[in-house]
Structure formats: structure tokens, C-alpha cells
Motif scaffolding. Sequence first.
Motif, PDB file in Angstrom:
ATOM      1  N   MET A 137      -9.270  18.971  -0.270  1.00 30.48           N
ATOM      2  CA  MET A 137      -9.816  17.644  -0.530  1.00 30.48           C
ATOM      3  C   MET A 137     -11.187  17.566   0.124  1.00 30.48           C
ATOM      4  O   MET A 137     -11.315  17.729   1.329  1.00 30.48           O
ATOM      5  CB  MET A 137      -8.893  16.558   0.012  1.00 30.48           C
ATOM      6  CG  MET A 137      -7.563  16.496  -0.696  1.00 30.48           C
ATOM      7  SD  MET A 137      -6.472  15.222  -0.042  1.00 30.48           S
ATOM      8  CE  MET A 137      -7.332  13.762  -0.531  1.00 30.48           C
ATOM      9  N   THR A 168     -14.962  15.455   0.769  1.00 22.87           N
ATOM     10  CA  THR A 168     -15.507  14.104   0.825  1.00 22.87           C
ATOM     11  C   THR A 168     -16.324  13.838  -0.431  1.00 22.87           C
ATOM     12  O   THR A 168     -16.783  14.764  -1.096  1.00 22.87           O
ATOM     13  CB  THR A 168     -16.397  13.916   2.064  1.00 22.87           C
ATOM     14  OG1 THR A 168     -17.437  14.894   2.024  1.00 22.87           O
ATOM     15  CG2 THR A 168     -15.590  14.075   3.339  1.00 22.87           C
ATOM     16  N   GLN A 169     -16.510  12.581  -0.767  1.00 27.41           N
ATOM     17  CA  GLN A 169     -17.203  12.225  -2.003  1.00 27.41           C
ATOM     18  C   GLN A 169     -18.646  11.826  -1.718  1.00 27.41           C
ATOM     19  O   GLN A 169     -19.081  10.739  -2.066  1.00 27.41           O
ATOM     20  CB  GLN A 169     -16.469  11.110  -2.721  1.00 27.41           C
ATOM     21  CG  GLN A 169     -15.113  11.523  -3.232  1.00 27.41           C
ATOM     22  CD  GLN A 169     -14.441  10.407  -4.003  1.00 27.41           C
ATOM     23  OE1 GLN A 169     -14.720   9.254  -3.798  1.00 27.41           O
ATOM     24  NE2 GLN A 169     -13.545  10.775  -4.891  1.00 27.41           N
ATOM     25  N   THR A 200       0.846  -1.187   0.000  1.00 31.30           N
ATOM     26  CA  THR A 200       0.000   0.000   0.000  1.00 31.30           C
ATOM     27  C   THR A 200       0.885   1.242   0.000  1.00 31.30           C
ATOM     28  O   THR A 200       1.929   1.283   0.638  1.00 31.30           O
ATOM     29  CB  THR A 200      -0.912   0.018   1.235  1.00 31.30           C
ATOM     30  OG1 THR A 200      -0.102  -0.048   2.407  1.00 31.30           O
ATOM     31  CG2 THR A 200      -1.867  -1.153   1.215  1.00 31.30           C
ATOM     32  N   LEU A 201       0.451   2.228  -0.743  1.00 34.17           N
ATOM     33  CA  LEU A 201       1.190   3.470  -0.834  1.00 34.17           C
ATOM     34  C   LEU A 201       0.622   4.476   0.160  1.00 34.17           C
ATOM     35  O   LEU A 201      -0.587   4.511   0.384  1.00 34.17           O
ATOM     36  CB  LEU A 201       1.100   4.042  -2.249  1.00 34.17           C
ATOM     37  CG  LEU A 201       1.672   3.154  -3.348  1.00 34.17           C
ATOM     38  CD1 LEU A 201       1.396   3.770  -4.708  1.00 34.17           C
ATOM     39  CD2 LEU A 201       3.158   2.963  -3.146  1.00 34.17           C
ATOM     40  N   PRO A 202       1.455   5.304   0.754  1.00 33.04           N
ATOM     41  CA  PRO A 202       0.927   6.307   1.683  1.00 33.04           C
ATOM     42  C   PRO A 202       0.112   7.352   0.922  1.00 33.04           C
ATOM     43  O   PRO A 202       0.381   7.648  -0.238  1.00 33.04           O
ATOM     44  CB  PRO A 202       2.182   6.925   2.291  1.00 33.04           C
ATOM     45  CG  PRO A 202       3.260   6.656   1.305  1.00 33.04           C
ATOM     46  CD  PRO A 202       2.899   5.361   0.622  1.00 33.04           C
ATOM     47  N   ALA A 203      -0.904   7.888   1.586  1.00 35.43           N
ATOM     48  CA  ALA A 203      -1.731   8.925   0.964  1.00 35.43           C
ATOM     49  C   ALA A 203      -0.925  10.210   0.837  1.00 35.43           C
ATOM     50  O   ALA A 203      -0.210  10.602   1.754  1.00 35.43           O
ATOM     51  CB  ALA A 203      -2.972   9.162   1.808  1.00 35.43           C
ATOM     52  N   LEU A 204      -1.039  10.836  -0.309  1.00 33.79           N
ATOM     53  CA  LEU A 204      -0.318  12.082  -0.541  1.00 33.79           C
ATOM     54  C   LEU A 204      -1.139  13.256  -0.013  1.00 33.79           C
ATOM     55  O   LEU A 204      -2.352  13.292  -0.183  1.00 33.79           O
ATOM     56  CB  LEU A 204      -0.060  12.272  -2.034  1.00 33.79           C
ATOM     57  CG  LEU A 204       0.817  11.227  -2.695  1.00 33.79           C
ATOM     58  CD1 LEU A 204       0.886  11.473  -4.192  1.00 33.79           C
ATOM     59  CD2 LEU A 204       2.208  11.242  -2.089  1.00 33.79           C
ATOM     60  N   PRO A 205      -0.502  14.208   0.613  1.00 37.62           N
ATOM     61  CA  PRO A 205      -1.242  15.386   1.075  1.00 37.62           C
ATOM     62  C   PRO A 205      -1.638  16.240  -0.130  1.00 37.62           C
ATOM     63  O   PRO A 205      -1.000  16.179  -1.175  1.00 37.62           O
ATOM     64  CB  PRO A 205      -0.240  16.116   1.961  1.00 37.62           C
ATOM     65  CG  PRO A 205       1.087  15.684   1.458  1.00 37.62           C
ATOM     66  CD  PRO A 205       0.907  14.272   0.959  1.00 37.62           C
ATOM     67  N   PRO A 206      -2.697  17.039   0.003  1.00 41.63           N
ATOM     68  CA  PRO A 206      -3.077  17.902  -1.117  1.00 41.63           C
ATOM     69  C   PRO A 206      -1.994  18.941  -1.398  1.00 41.63           C
ATOM     70  O   PRO A 206      -1.259  19.348  -0.506  1.00 41.63           O
ATOM     71  CB  PRO A 206      -4.372  18.557  -0.652  1.00 41.63           C
ATOM     72  CG  PRO A 206      -4.382  18.419   0.825  1.00 41.63           C
ATOM     73  CD  PRO A 206      -3.571  17.206   1.153  1.00 41.63           C
TER      74      PRO A 206
END
Length: 66
Positions: free
Chosen positions: A35, A37-38, A23-29
Motif C-alpha cells: 500500500m 501513499t497517494q 465505521t469499518l476497520p481498515a483491511l490489511p493488504p
Amino acid sequence: MYKIGLILLTINLIACAKTDAPTLPALPPAPGQVMCTQDAMQCQDGSWVGRSGPKCDFNCPQTSPK
């Protein structure tokens, strides 16, 4: 027969554990980006909109009165 089944099960478990993608770490905006929510909201005219803008607001289209 029991040993063969146990050996095949062990090999299968090892193979499945080895093939999991890391798993890759989440990149900050990026600076200046937000960012949201969807989630979605249904407007009075029946259309659906998602969150947008710097405050992640729901922006329904304006309907003109008849």
C-alpha cells in the motif's frame, strides 16, 4: 415556545446520532501487495506521477534528448 424548541433540538440531535454509519476497520493488504501513499510528483516533462511498484517509487517517463 422555549420548550418546543428545546424538544425539537433534542430530537434532531438524537436522530443525527442514530443515522451515522458505523465505521469499518481498515483491511490489511493481501499477501504480496504493498500500500503506497497517494501523493504525486511533477516530472521534468511537466507530467505528474504517483507512487507505484513494490518500493512505492515515483517513476517518471523517460524523455529522449533532442
